[in-house]
Scaffold this active site. Sequence first.
Site, PDB file in Angstrom:
ATOM      1  N   ASP A  46     -16.710 -19.454 -14.933  1.00 49.98           N
ATOM      2  CA  ASP A  46     -17.397 -20.072 -14.696  1.00 49.98           C
ATOM      3  C   ASP A  46     -17.171 -22.255 -13.872  1.00 49.98           C
ATOM      4  O   ASP A  46     -18.329 -22.831 -13.781  1.00 49.98           O
ATOM      5  CB  ASP A  46     -18.056 -20.538 -15.927  1.00 49.98           C
ATOM      6  CG  ASP A  46     -16.937 -21.555 -16.616  1.00 49.98           C
ATOM      7  OD1 ASP A  46     -16.158 -21.221 -16.849  1.00 49.98           O
ATOM      8  OD2 ASP A  46     -16.933 -22.479 -18.252  1.00 49.98           O
ATOM      9  N   SER A  47     -16.582 -22.025 -13.436  1.00 53.17           N
ATOM     10  CA  SER A  47     -15.665 -23.172 -12.585  1.00 53.17           C
ATOM     11  C   SER A  47     -16.690 -22.604 -10.872  1.00 53.17           C
ATOM     12  O   SER A  47     -16.267 -23.947 -10.341  1.00 53.17           O
ATOM     13  CB  SER A  47     -13.734 -23.213 -12.485  1.00 53.17           C
ATOM     14  OG  SER A  47     -13.545 -21.439 -11.807  1.00 53.17           O
ATOM     15  N   ASP A  85     -15.584 -14.951 -16.534  1.00 58.49           N
ATOM     16  CA  ASP A  85     -16.288 -15.822 -17.607  1.00 58.49           C
ATOM     17  C   ASP A  85     -17.750 -15.419 -18.095  1.00 58.49           C
ATOM     18  O   ASP A  85     -18.679 -15.853 -18.173  1.00 58.49           O
ATOM     19  CB  ASP A  85     -15.727 -17.076 -16.962  1.00 58.49           C
ATOM     20  CG  ASP A  85     -14.907 -18.116 -17.104  1.00 58.49           C
ATOM     21  OD1 ASP A  85     -14.794 -17.841 -19.055  1.00 58.49           O
ATOM     22  OD2 ASP A  85     -14.440 -19.380 -17.024  1.00 58.49           O
ATOM     23  N   LYS A 114     -14.155 -13.723 -20.866  1.00 58.15           N
ATOM     24  CA  LYS A 114     -13.389 -14.949 -21.135  1.00 58.15           C
ATOM     25  C   LYS A 114     -14.700 -15.845 -22.244  1.00 58.15           C
ATOM     26  O   LYS A 114     -15.289 -16.132 -21.591  1.00 58.15           O
ATOM     27  CB  LYS A 114     -12.576 -15.087 -20.406  1.00 58.15           C
ATOM     28  CG  LYS A 114     -11.823 -16.771 -21.113  1.00 58.15           C
ATOM     29  CD  LYS A 114     -10.725 -17.198 -20.208  1.00 58.15           C
ATOM     30  CE  LYS A 114     -11.887 -18.232 -19.236  1.00 58.15           C
ATOM     31  NZ  LYS A 114     -12.387 -19.712 -19.667  1.00 58.15           N
ATOM     32  N   GLU A 183      -5.724 -24.817 -22.177  1.00 56.83           N
ATOM     33  CA  GLU A 183      -6.398 -25.883 -21.195  1.00 56.83           C
ATOM     34  C   GLU A 183      -5.690 -26.777 -21.786  1.00 56.83           C
ATOM     35  O   GLU A 183      -6.665 -27.459 -22.949  1.00 56.83           O
ATOM     36  CB  GLU A 183      -7.906 -25.602 -20.839  1.00 56.83           C
ATOM     37  CG  GLU A 183      -7.972 -26.546 -19.785  1.00 56.83           C
ATOM     38  CD  GLU A 183      -9.270 -26.414 -19.365  1.00 56.83           C
ATOM     39  OE1 GLU A 183      -9.477 -26.863 -18.579  1.00 56.83           O
ATOM     40  OE2 GLU A 183      -9.765 -25.126 -19.808  1.00 56.83           O
TER      41      GLU A 183
END
EC number: 2.1.2.11
Length: 268
Positions: A46-47, A85, A114, A183
């Site tokens: 989703d980045s 994602d 994810k 993260e």
Amino acid sequence: MSAGKVSIRDFLKKKGKEKITMLTAYDYPTAKIMSMTNLDGILVGDSLSMVVLGYENTLKVSMKEMLVHLDSVVRAKPRQLVVADMPFLSYEVSANTAVKNAGLFVRHGADSVKLEGGEEMADVVRKIVRAGIPVMGHIGLTPQRFLRIGGFRVLGKSKHEEEQLLRDAEVLEEAGIFSLVIENTYADVAKKITEKLKVPTICIGAGPYCDGQILVIHDVLGLSEFTPYFAKAYVNLKEEIQKAVNKYVEEVRESKFPQGENYKERES
């Protein structure tokens, strides 16, 4: 280069042995190049909301946009494990919605999904796994929840935060995740989690002690406007692209391009 499609089982076998390597990819050409490397996994992250679509955070990207980019990656037929994602609000509303959306990703070619969150997401993870869909967990600094945790910061400093991260990891493992992204936590905390779990851990900004590492491809290629402290640019493609574009402009303006080999003329 390793042969054959990377599987969930391959990830599990690497636990405590060989480091797992993952990068993000959002399009066909990048995935095609990655398919010719020794990389283990591709995350359609989703980045893309920030590094591809130009939004200020990851909350803006939609299921529709994620599926378009997943389709692009899958068309490259990468040998790597492809993880999709799940974007903001695609799984938090209800477990049924989560299963439906996870199923969409798999139908579009993802090998797994994810999702972010700790013990509060355990029931959702459990139901997705029961539907036959492999799930990669994600704890620590979860970008979709940056508003709740007070912005982007390193987690695990206090005893309470450390204990919560450990509890999150254990509950998610019990719920059925096959791996866990950690993260932006303190490295010693990520190490404790890694030693505690039977499934592999994959770090981003959480030190060297995990079973693997993942980075955003734009950071690795030197394309990001801002490179996080935990990332590393292995090449400066931004500079190379600028040079190439300026060289093209120069040659066109000076009538050096196109040359004879670049076009055809009819014989008289």
